[in-house]
Scaffold this motif. Structure first.
Motif, PDB file in Angstrom:
ATOM      1  N   ALA A  66       2.365   8.256   4.253  1.00 30.91           N
ATOM      2  CA  ALA A  66       2.122   8.496   5.674  1.00 30.91           C
ATOM      3  C   ALA A  66       3.415   8.406   6.474  1.00 30.91           C
ATOM      4  N   ASP A 107       0.857  -1.189   0.000  1.00 31.17           N
ATOM      5  CA  ASP A 107       0.000   0.000   0.000  1.00 31.17           C
ATOM      6  C   ASP A 107       0.892   1.237   0.000  1.00 31.17           C
ATOM      7  N   ASN A 113       0.136   4.234   0.000  1.00 29.85           N
ATOM      8  CA  ASN A 113      -0.328   5.289   0.902  1.00 29.85           C
ATOM      9  C   ASN A 113       0.428   5.240   2.232  1.00 29.85           C
ATOM     10  N   LEU A 114       0.866   4.045   2.604  1.00 26.62           N
ATOM     11  CA  LEU A 114       1.650   3.915   3.838  1.00 26.62           C
ATOM     12  C   LEU A 114       2.994   4.619   3.697  1.00 26.62           C
ATOM     13  N   ARG A 161      -4.168   4.903  13.393  1.00 23.59           N
ATOM     14  CA  ARG A 161      -4.436   3.584  12.811  1.00 23.59           C
ATOM     15  C   ARG A 161      -3.460   3.300  11.660  1.00 23.59           C
ATOM     16  N   THR A 162      -3.156   4.334  10.887  1.00 21.14           N
ATOM     17  CA  THR A 162      -2.203   4.167   9.789  1.00 21.14           C
ATOM     18  C   THR A 162      -0.819   3.822  10.326  1.00 21.14           C
ATOM     19  N   ARG A 166      -0.657   0.237  11.017  1.00 15.38           N
ATOM     20  CA  ARG A 166      -0.475  -0.572   9.802  1.00 15.38           C
ATOM     21  C   ARG A 166       0.978  -0.508   9.334  1.00 15.38           C
TER      22      ARG A 166
END
Length: 310
Positions: free
Chosen positions: A11, A5, A7-8, A37-38, A41
């Motif tokens: 982040a 992912d 997006n991680l 929460r991110t 992950r």
């Protein structure tokens, strides 16, 4: 194994840059619980806490610190891929430039460069780092730095290099130093103690070779890592110093109680350049930075030429 992912990655870059969940959430337009929460992950993906509590603050783990430059480079490269062909509004662009630059460039041009950035790219930030030995341009290749401003040197065949300006070295002493009471010769130059500027702690330089050929030797009483410490050290002493001419003139213009003098030795002309990796060649923000720096140096050279003809 499933696709990662990405997006991680964004982040993680925000977390490493901001150093807090709240700051990263603000940058990514997320709520703090969503960013927490991110982070969870990210920890699960990497198998590392990434950030740990230290008092009331979060601090990055060693692995997170080791990944910082790689993550930043990956995000910037991905951004360039997705922005290909799109019009970039520099006034709205949030960008950080990691620049390694000589003290000479910083003392002469940094103020005007920041003024230009405030007008044309107001959300950008410069992060300056000191010069280091980097003969193979590895810092440019890895993305640890975006631009390298230094005396001309070999950096690898693929690195792009552009000339900025040339300079020579001059002598510097306090305003009423006794060396100014007579002609400055090699013999008189070697009579007083000297300051040497060297990031690697070296106490000798080209001037020592010339003195040795004449059977003379100077005593270096102080070695400092930057010219600013040297300039202040000689204010109330009889120490002598050799500096690049542009930097010495900037110190004089700033009001330091010093005088400059021509060194009674052959002085080498030094070419200063800016260098970057080809991956940034077409990047609009990086192009603006390079062109602005080049224009500032051209303006300075033109002004110097007019002064010499006056």
């Amino acid at each position: 194994m499933g696709q990662p992912d990405l997006n991680l990655l964004l982040a993680l870059d925000a977390l490493l840059e901001e150093g807090s969940v709240v700051g990263a959430a603000r940058r990514m337009n997320l709520s703090s619980p969503a960013m927490s929460r991110t982070l969870g992950r990210i920890r699960e993906t990497l198998g590392d806490p990434v950030f740990v509590q230290a008092g009331r603050k979060l601090v990055p783990t060693p692995r997170a610190l080791a990944m910082r430059d790689q993550v930043r480079a990956a995000v910037e490269q991905a951004t360039q891929v997705l922005a290909h062909g799109a019009e970039v509004d520099l006034k709205l662009l949030e960008r950080r430039f990691n620049v390694r630059a000589t003290d000479e460039f910083v003392s002469i041009h940094l103020g005007r460069l920041l003024d230009a950035m405030a007008t044309d790219m107001p959300r950008a930030m410069l992060r300056l780092s000191p010069e280091e030995d980097d003969a193979d341009g590895e810092a440019l290749r890895s993305g640890r730095i975006d631009l390298f401003i230094s005396a001309s040197r070999k950096l690898g065949p693929e690195i792009r290099v552009q000339s900025l300006f040339t300079t020579t070295f001059v002598g510097v002493a306090r305003e009423h130093h006794p060396i100014f009471e007579d002609d400055i010769t090699l013999e008189r130059l070697s009579r007083w103690e000297h300051i040497n500027v060297s990031r690697r702690g070296k106490s000798t330089g080209p001037i020592d070779d010339v003195l040795e050929a004449r059977g003379l030797r100077r005593h270096v009483a102080l070695v400092v890592s930057n010219p600013y410490a040297a300039l202040f050290a000689l204010q109330d002493s009889d120490l002598l110093l050799s500096l690049p001419k542009h930097l010495a003139r900037s110190a004089l213009a700033a009001g330091l109680r010093i005088r400059l003098f021509a060194l009674p030795v052959p002085v080498e002309t030094v070419l200063l350049t800016q260098a970057w990796h080809p991956r940034l060649q077409s990047d609009p923000a990086h192009q603006w930075l390079r062109h602005t720096i080049r224009n500032l140096c051209n303006e300075d050279e033109a002004s110097a030429a007019k002064r010499s003809k006056a």
